[in-house]
Scaffold this motif. Structure first.
Motif, PDB file in Angstrom:
ATOM      1  N   LYS A  67      67.921  97.123  10.075  1.00  0.00           N
ATOM      2  CA  LYS A  67      67.618  96.896  11.486  1.00  0.00           C
ATOM      3  C   LYS A  67      68.905  96.974  12.291  1.00  0.00           C
ATOM      4  O   LYS A  67      69.953  96.467  11.864  1.00  0.00           O
TER       5      LYS A  67
ATOM      6  N   ARG B  67      70.265  96.269  16.344  1.00  0.00           N
ATOM      7  CA  ARG B  67      69.857  95.726  17.638  1.00  0.00           C
ATOM      8  C   ARG B  67      71.055  95.585  18.567  1.00  0.00           C
ATOM      9  O   ARG B  67      72.194  95.419  18.125  1.00  0.00           O
TER      10      ARG B  67
ATOM     11  N   TRP C  89      67.377  95.874  22.857  1.00  0.00           N
ATOM     12  CA  TRP C  89      66.549  96.810  22.131  1.00  0.00           C
ATOM     13  C   TRP C  89      66.864  96.699  20.639  1.00  0.00           C
ATOM     14  O   TRP C  89      67.932  96.224  20.237  1.00  0.00           O
TER      15      TRP C  89
ATOM     16  N   GLU D  75      59.930 100.840  13.235  1.00  0.00           N
ATOM     17  CA  GLU D  75      59.545 100.067  14.413  1.00  0.00           C
ATOM     18  C   GLU D  75      60.689 100.071  15.414  1.00  0.00           C
ATOM     19  O   GLU D  75      61.862 100.059  15.037  1.00  0.00           O
ATOM     20  N   ALA D  76      60.361 100.081  16.691  1.00  0.00           N
ATOM     21  CA  ALA D  76      61.354  99.995  17.765  1.00  0.00           C
ATOM     22  C   ALA D  76      60.821  99.085  18.855  1.00  0.00           C
ATOM     23  O   ALA D  76      59.622  99.079  19.146  1.00  0.00           O
ATOM     24  N   SER D  77      61.712  98.305  19.463  1.00  0.00           N
ATOM     25  CA  SER D  77      61.305  97.404  20.533  1.00  0.00           C
ATOM     26  C   SER D  77      62.337  97.410  21.656  1.00  0.00           C
ATOM     27  O   SER D  77      63.517  97.708  21.439  1.00  0.00           O
ATOM     28  N   TYR D  78      61.875  97.064  22.846  1.00  0.00           N
ATOM     29  CA  TYR D  78      62.750  97.014  24.021  1.00  0.00           C
ATOM     30  C   TYR D  78      62.264  95.900  24.929  1.00  0.00           C
ATOM     31  O   TYR D  78      61.083  95.852  25.288  1.00  0.00           O
ATOM     32  N   LYS D  79      63.166  95.000  25.298  1.00  0.00           N
ATOM     33  CA  LYS D  79      62.810  93.879  26.162  1.00  0.00           C
ATOM     34  C   LYS D  79      63.951  93.648  27.153  1.00  0.00           C
ATOM     35  O   LYS D  79      64.847  92.827  26.942  1.00  0.00           O
TER      36      LYS D  79
ATOM     37  N   ALA E 159      56.939  97.044  22.015  1.00  0.00           N
ATOM     38  CA  ALA E 159      57.335  97.562  20.707  1.00  0.00           C
ATOM     39  C   ALA E 159      56.307  98.588  20.267  1.00  0.00           C
ATOM     40  O   ALA E 159      55.130  98.518  20.627  1.00  0.00           O
TER      41      ALA E 159
ATOM     42  N   ALA F  60      55.387 101.137  16.649  1.00  0.00           N
ATOM     43  CA  ALA F  60      55.725 101.264  15.236  1.00  0.00           C
ATOM     44  C   ALA F  60      54.734 102.154  14.516  1.00  0.00           C
ATOM     45  O   ALA F  60      53.654 102.454  15.018  1.00  0.00           O
TER      46      ALA F  60
END
Length: 402
Positions: free
Chosen positions: A65, A67, A73, A109-113, A120, A122
């Motif tokens: 992972k 980040r 992200w 998986e990818a996420s952005y906040k 997210a 995936a």
């Protein structure tokens, strides 16, 4: 089959697009001037499972992972291999030899906040010689009530295709579509306590029986003599000639309501999880899981872990199914299954876990984790076995660096 179905997510193209869009949202000057580098986290794991029904599973796995704590992200990926060997009573009862199988599974998986709201996406793939599963999903996050509540909403779609070994899917395939939605909210009750209620709904449509599972049939005046745990020899003595394939309904709606409580003491943490489940096949279940993590100084932590599970059987569950032969015509029940995981059962799991943080200035930069568990399962209304003991062990190594 032993299949761990992971219903999360993504393709490399979507991952690259998401990461690229994150960087475009950061002003160039602040992007180059910021001090915080990316944080990388990696994990390697080797797990082993053995039970008294002659099933052995070895699972090496890796995950990574990356980040950005400032741009908020992250991107993650995992890969595992299940090496399964089985000579269970279900296989022996059909006069089949033991079998070995290898399963590959991967996910991205990818996420952005960037602020109050986040998202997210995936994807996942799982493959065996006679099975293929593809899944994709999205999840949205929102911080509410001055960050004292975090709402998450998710949706997922997966498609499974099961067949027979050495037979192309174009010749024989059982196809299953799965649609799932989930909702949860993490509530900060005080500085040391969080409570997370959640609800999940899954709808499955397609062929759900197992291609290799065949069932014995009994005449109506004999079936009462088939006792729980009857041996293969006893079943063969009482059953009608021949066997029939498993057949279950093509549609299934699943509902689950769960809650997770986490409380931080000065040198320990208590985690309790409870879940109730019901589905359209008439199965009801309850699961409770507890873990108490105790810190033994700066670098060591130890925890006992326990889990209890109890369930009813599906509405069409029978220990022995009644059939009737009339000349060349064989009458059988419409719905029938030999999967004891669809029957009534209860199980208990207990075991310890140990973590050693051996990094330098940051002890958690490198960590090793060991978990050992034993599970007892009782089947009060099944053929062949009434109980099963299982042992599980896992060794993990984690690394975190900038």
């Amino acid at each position: 089959m032993i299949r761990v179905r992971k219903a999360l997510f993504l393709s490399g193209a979507l991952l690259g697009f998401l990461v690229g869009s994150v960087r475009a949202d950061v002003p160039p000057a602040s992007f180059h001037a910021r001090k915080s580098p990316l944080i990388w986290e990696t994990r390697g794991e080797f797990a082993a499972y053995q039970d008294t029904d002659a099933v052995t599973v070895f699972t090496p796995a890796v995950s990574a992972k990356v980040r950005d704590p400032l741009a908020n992200w992250s991107a993650a990926g995992s890969y595992l291999v299940d090496v399964v060997s089985a000579a269970s009573v279900d296989i022996v009862s059909t006069a089949s030899p033991s079998w070995q199988e290898i399963r590959h599974a991967a996910s991205l998986e990818a996420s952005y906040k960037p602020g109050t709201y986040g998202a997210a996406i995936a994807g996942s793939v799982s493959s065996e010689p006679d099975y293929l599963s593809l899944g994709a999903g999205v999840r949205g996050t929102a911080e509410l009530a001055r960050k004292s509540a975090t709402l998450q909403l998710g949706a997922m779609y997966a498609r499974d295709v099961a067949g027979r070994k050495d037979t192309p899917f174009s010749v024989y395939a059982l196809e299953l579509d799965r649609y799932a939605t989930s909702a949860s909210v993490e509530l900060v009750l005080d500085r040391a306590t969080t409570l997370t209620p959640s609800f999940d709904f899954t709808y499955e449509s397609g062929r759900q029986e197992k291609p290799y599972r065949y069932l014995p049939l009994f005449s109506g005046d004999v079936v009462a003599r088939v006792e729980p745990g009857a041996s293969p020899a006893r079943v063969n003595q009482l059953r009608l000639p021949g066997r029939v394939a498993e057949h279950v309904p093509d549609e299934r709606a699943r509902y689950a309501l769960a809650g997770r409580l986490a409380h931080r003491f000065r040198y320990s943490t208590l985690l309790i999880f409870s879940r109730v489940y019901a589905d359209g096949w008439g199965l009801f279940a309850s699961t409770t899981d507890a873990r108490f993590v105790i810190e033994l100084g700066e670098r060591w932590s130890l925890w006992p872990h326990g889990r209890a599970h109890v369930q009813s059987g599906v509405s069409f569950w029978r220990r022995g199914y009644v059939g009737r032969a009339d000349g060349t015509v064989l009458e059988v029940p419409t719905w029938r299954t030999g999967d004891r995981e669809l029957g009534p059962l209860w199980s208990g799991t207990l075991g310890p876990g140990l973590r050693w943080d051996f990094g330098g200035s940051d002890p958690r930069a490198f960590s090793a984790l060991l978990e050992l568990e034993a599970t007892y399962t009782h089947y009060p209304d099944t053929l062949y076995i009434e109980q099963r003991w299982a042992g599980f062990g896992s060794l993990q190594v984690e690394a975190r660096f900038r």
